[in-house]
Structure formats: structure tokens, C-alpha cells
Design a protein around this motif. Structure first.
Motif, PDB file in Angstrom:
ATOM      1  N   MET A  38       0.629  -1.187  -0.106  1.00 12.84           N
ATOM      2  CA  MET A  38       0.024   0.011   0.130  1.00 12.84           C
ATOM      3  C   MET A  38       0.874   1.193   0.243  1.00 12.84           C
ATOM      4  O   MET A  38       1.954   1.253   0.839  1.00 12.84           O
ATOM      5  CB  MET A  38      -1.012  -0.094   1.238  1.00 12.84           C
ATOM      6  CG  MET A  38      -1.874   1.211   1.331  1.00 12.84           C
ATOM      7  SD  MET A  38      -2.826   1.034   2.816  1.00 12.84           S
ATOM      8  CE  MET A  38      -4.120   1.774   2.106  1.00 12.84           C
ATOM      9  N   SER A  39       0.400   2.115  -0.760  1.00 11.22           N
ATOM     10  CA  SER A  39       1.319   3.571  -0.966  1.00 11.22           C
ATOM     11  C   SER A  39       1.244   4.629   0.195  1.00 11.22           C
ATOM     12  O   SER A  39       0.100   4.413   0.670  1.00 11.22           O
ATOM     13  CB  SER A  39       0.862   4.080  -2.170  1.00 11.22           C
ATOM     14  OG  SER A  39       1.421   5.462  -2.308  1.00 11.22           O
ATOM     15  N   GLU A  40       2.278   5.054   0.501  1.00 18.43           N
ATOM     16  CA  GLU A  40       1.853   6.250   1.639  1.00 18.43           C
ATOM     17  C   GLU A  40       1.289   7.438   0.828  1.00 18.43           C
ATOM     18  O   GLU A  40       0.921   8.343   1.854  1.00 18.43           O
ATOM     19  CB  GLU A  40       3.377   6.568   2.203  1.00 18.43           C
ATOM     20  CG  GLU A  40       4.042   5.619   2.909  1.00 18.43           C
ATOM     21  CD  GLU A  40       3.197   5.529   4.311  1.00 18.43           C
ATOM     22  OE1 GLU A  40       2.703   6.511   4.865  1.00 18.43           O
ATOM     23  OE2 GLU A  40       3.181   4.046   4.796  1.00 18.43           O
ATOM     24  N   LEU A  41       1.100   7.477  -0.257  1.00 20.43           N
ATOM     25  CA  LEU A  41       0.447   8.603  -0.726  1.00 20.43           C
ATOM     26  C   LEU A  41      -0.850   8.474  -0.974  1.00 20.43           C
ATOM     27  O   LEU A  41      -1.370   7.633  -1.763  1.00 20.43           O
ATOM     28  CB  LEU A  41       1.062   9.132  -2.182  1.00 20.43           C
ATOM     29  CG  LEU A  41       0.291  10.208  -3.001  1.00 20.43           C
ATOM     30  CD1 LEU A  41       0.908  11.495  -2.050  1.00 20.43           C
ATOM     31  CD2 LEU A  41       1.253  10.525  -4.182  1.00 20.43           C
ATOM     32  N   SER A  53      -5.091   8.769  -1.707  1.00 24.38           N
ATOM     33  CA  SER A  53      -5.780   8.941  -2.737  1.00 24.38           C
ATOM     34  C   SER A  53      -6.790   9.793  -2.498  1.00 24.38           C
ATOM     35  O   SER A  53      -7.834   9.803  -2.239  1.00 24.38           O
ATOM     36  CB  SER A  53      -6.532   7.629  -3.497  1.00 24.38           C
ATOM     37  OG  SER A  53      -7.284   7.078  -2.478  1.00 24.38           O
ATOM     38  N   ALA A 106       5.812   9.300   1.117  1.00 21.92           N
ATOM     39  CA  ALA A 106       4.968   9.593  -0.011  1.00 21.92           C
ATOM     40  C   ALA A 106       5.472   9.929  -1.385  1.00 21.92           C
ATOM     41  O   ALA A 106       5.270   9.592  -2.246  1.00 21.92           O
ATOM     42  CB  ALA A 106       3.764  10.626   0.299  1.00 21.92           C
ATOM     43  N   ALA A 115       8.820   6.231  -6.946  1.00 25.75           N
ATOM     44  CA  ALA A 115       8.575   4.664  -7.577  1.00 25.75           C
ATOM     45  C   ALA A 115       7.818   4.458  -8.603  1.00 25.75           C
ATOM     46  O   ALA A 115       7.949   3.614  -9.392  1.00 25.75           O
ATOM     47  CB  ALA A 115       8.584   3.800  -6.338  1.00 25.75           C
ATOM     48  N   ALA A 116       6.633   5.347  -8.511  1.00 27.33           N
ATOM     49  CA  ALA A 116       5.794   5.228  -9.523  1.00 27.33           C
ATOM     50  C   ALA A 116       5.857   5.830 -10.750  1.00 27.33           C
ATOM     51  O   ALA A 116       5.125   5.861 -11.790  1.00 27.33           O
ATOM     52  CB  ALA A 116       4.257   5.506  -8.758  1.00 27.33           C
ATOM     53  N   GLN A 147       5.406  11.464   7.023  1.00 26.68           N
ATOM     54  CA  GLN A 147       4.693  10.867   5.872  1.00 26.68           C
ATOM     55  C   GLN A 147       5.139  11.706   4.362  1.00 26.68           C
ATOM     56  O   GLN A 147       4.978  10.802   3.200  1.00 26.68           O
ATOM     57  CB  GLN A 147       3.275  10.625   5.945  1.00 26.68           C
ATOM     58  CG  GLN A 147       2.429   9.681   5.021  1.00 26.68           C
ATOM     59  CD  GLN A 147       1.057   9.625   5.460  1.00 26.68           C
ATOM     60  OE1 GLN A 147       0.615  10.249   6.327  1.00 26.68           O
ATOM     61  NE2 GLN A 147       0.340   8.944   4.541  1.00 26.68           N
ATOM     62  N   ASP A 201       3.399  14.842 -12.491  1.00 29.21           N
ATOM     63  CA  ASP A 201       3.058  13.713 -13.098  1.00 29.21           C
ATOM     64  C   ASP A 201       3.596  13.338 -14.517  1.00 29.21           C
ATOM     65  O   ASP A 201       4.245  14.281 -15.052  1.00 29.21           O
ATOM     66  CB  ASP A 201       1.321  13.504 -13.038  1.00 29.21           C
ATOM     67  CG  ASP A 201       0.796  14.252 -14.002  1.00 29.21           C
ATOM     68  OD1 ASP A 201       1.616  15.106 -14.898  1.00 29.21           O
ATOM     69  OD2 ASP A 201      -0.459  14.570 -13.642  1.00 29.21           O
ATOM     70  N   ASP A 245       7.334   6.910  -2.616  1.00 29.79           N
ATOM     71  CA  ASP A 245       6.486   6.258  -3.348  1.00 29.79           C
ATOM     72  C   ASP A 245       5.842   6.625  -4.700  1.00 29.79           C
ATOM     73  O   ASP A 245       5.891   5.960  -5.817  1.00 29.79           O
ATOM     74  CB  ASP A 245       4.983   5.868  -2.456  1.00 29.79           C
ATOM     75  CG  ASP A 245       5.205   4.965  -1.424  1.00 29.79           C
ATOM     76  OD1 ASP A 245       6.202   4.275  -1.384  1.00 29.79           O
ATOM     77  OD2 ASP A 245       4.269   4.886  -0.583  1.00 29.79           O
ATOM     78  N   ALA A 246       5.769   7.960  -4.798  1.00 29.53           N
ATOM     79  CA  ALA A 246       5.410   8.778  -6.125  1.00 29.53           C
ATOM     80  C   ALA A 246       6.548   8.516  -7.011  1.00 29.53           C
ATOM     81  O   ALA A 246       6.340   8.361  -8.190  1.00 29.53           O
ATOM     82  CB  ALA A 246       5.130  10.103  -5.810  1.00 29.53           C
TER      83      ALA A 246
END
Length: 146
Positions: free
Chosen positions: A1-4, A6, A90, A96-97, A86, A119, A93-94
Motif C-alpha cells: 500500500m502506498s503512503e500517498l 488517494s 509518500a 517509484a511510481a 509521511q 506526473d 512512493d510517487a
């Protein structure tokens, strides 16, 4: 689960004339949050904060990589997280995405911590922690700056 999470917490408009823009939104009957002034203003709108911030200061944070301010819209989206720590998780995580780093996590002069990412189409997101942000069980922003 992402720390960012939704959630969309804040939409920030880069204001060229903040007092004028502030008067406009107040003129619509929108109630400002108590900490608003002519340097920064906020309006809580159904779970999302509409923030007004000087465009040059916002550009310095969110668009330092763009050589000409006319190449940037002056709009950022924000996801506020629940803790100072956090922000960093987060941000990782972003990245990494597939996000592009615009500004690494730092302590901000306004008292919080934030980072900026883009993005894949260049839309700017701030990942932020502010001690005054309060959320309901769904993650909707219920208070800011109080």
C-alpha cells in the motif's frame, strides 16, 4: 500500500494580484479560513481547500525547473498527509511510481513540510503536511489553518 493517500486536499492558484483575487472569491460569498490575509488566502470548499498564493513564490517552489513563468499555468494540486514523516515516504512512493522530482521534501517557511512532483504530463502535485489540516474518516479536508 502506498503512503500517498488517494485524496485531493488543496488546489492552489498562483495569484498575480492576490488581494484582488481574494476579494473576488469573497465576493462570491465564499468564506475564508481565519488565517487568510493578503499574502496567502484559503477557502474551504466541500472538503478541498482553494488556496491563493503569490505566483512568483509558488513558481519558486513548484516550477523552478521551468525557465519562463509563462510556460507554467500557475496551478498546483496538493495531497496533504497525516504527518511530517509521511511527506518523505509518500514522495518516495510517487518517485517509484514514475513521478518526476520537482522539489525534494523540505521544511517550509509556513511551518509545514512539503515536496513537489510532476506526473508524466507535467502536472504539479505538492505532497504536504500542515499541522492545521484536519480530515474526516473519508480523508476529506474538514479544517485548515484554524
Amino acid at each position: 500500500m502506498s503512503e500517498l493517500p488517494s485524496r485531493l486536499s488543496v488546489v492552489t492558484l498562483g495569484a498575480r494580484d492576490l488581494p484582488r483575487l481574494r476579494r473576488f472569491y469573497r465576493g462570491l460569498g465564499w468564506e475564508e479560513i481565519p488565517s487568510s490575509d493578503d499574502e496567502w488566502a484559503g477557502f474551504l470548499l466541500g472538503g478541498v481547500l482553494l488556496a491563493l498564493y503569490p505566483v512568483d513564490e509558488l513558481a519558486a517552489e513548484a516550477a523552478a525547473d521551468i525557465p519562463s513563468p509563462t510556460e507554467w499555468s500557475g496551478i498546483t494540486l496538493a495531497c496533504n498527509v497525516d504527518s511530517r514523516e509521511q511527506v518523505d515516504a509518500a514522495f518516495a512512493d510517487a518517485m517509484a511510481a514514475g513521478a518526476t522530482s520537482i522539489a525534494d521534501p523540505v521544511e517550509r517557511t509556513w511551518g509545514g513540510r512539503s515536496a513537489y512532483i510532476a506526473d508524466p504530463e507535467g502536472n504539479r502535485w505538492e505532497i504536504a503536511w500542515a499541522s492545521s489540516a484536519r480530515f474526516d474518516a473519508r480523508g476529506a479536508l474538514t479544517a485548515f489553518g484554524n
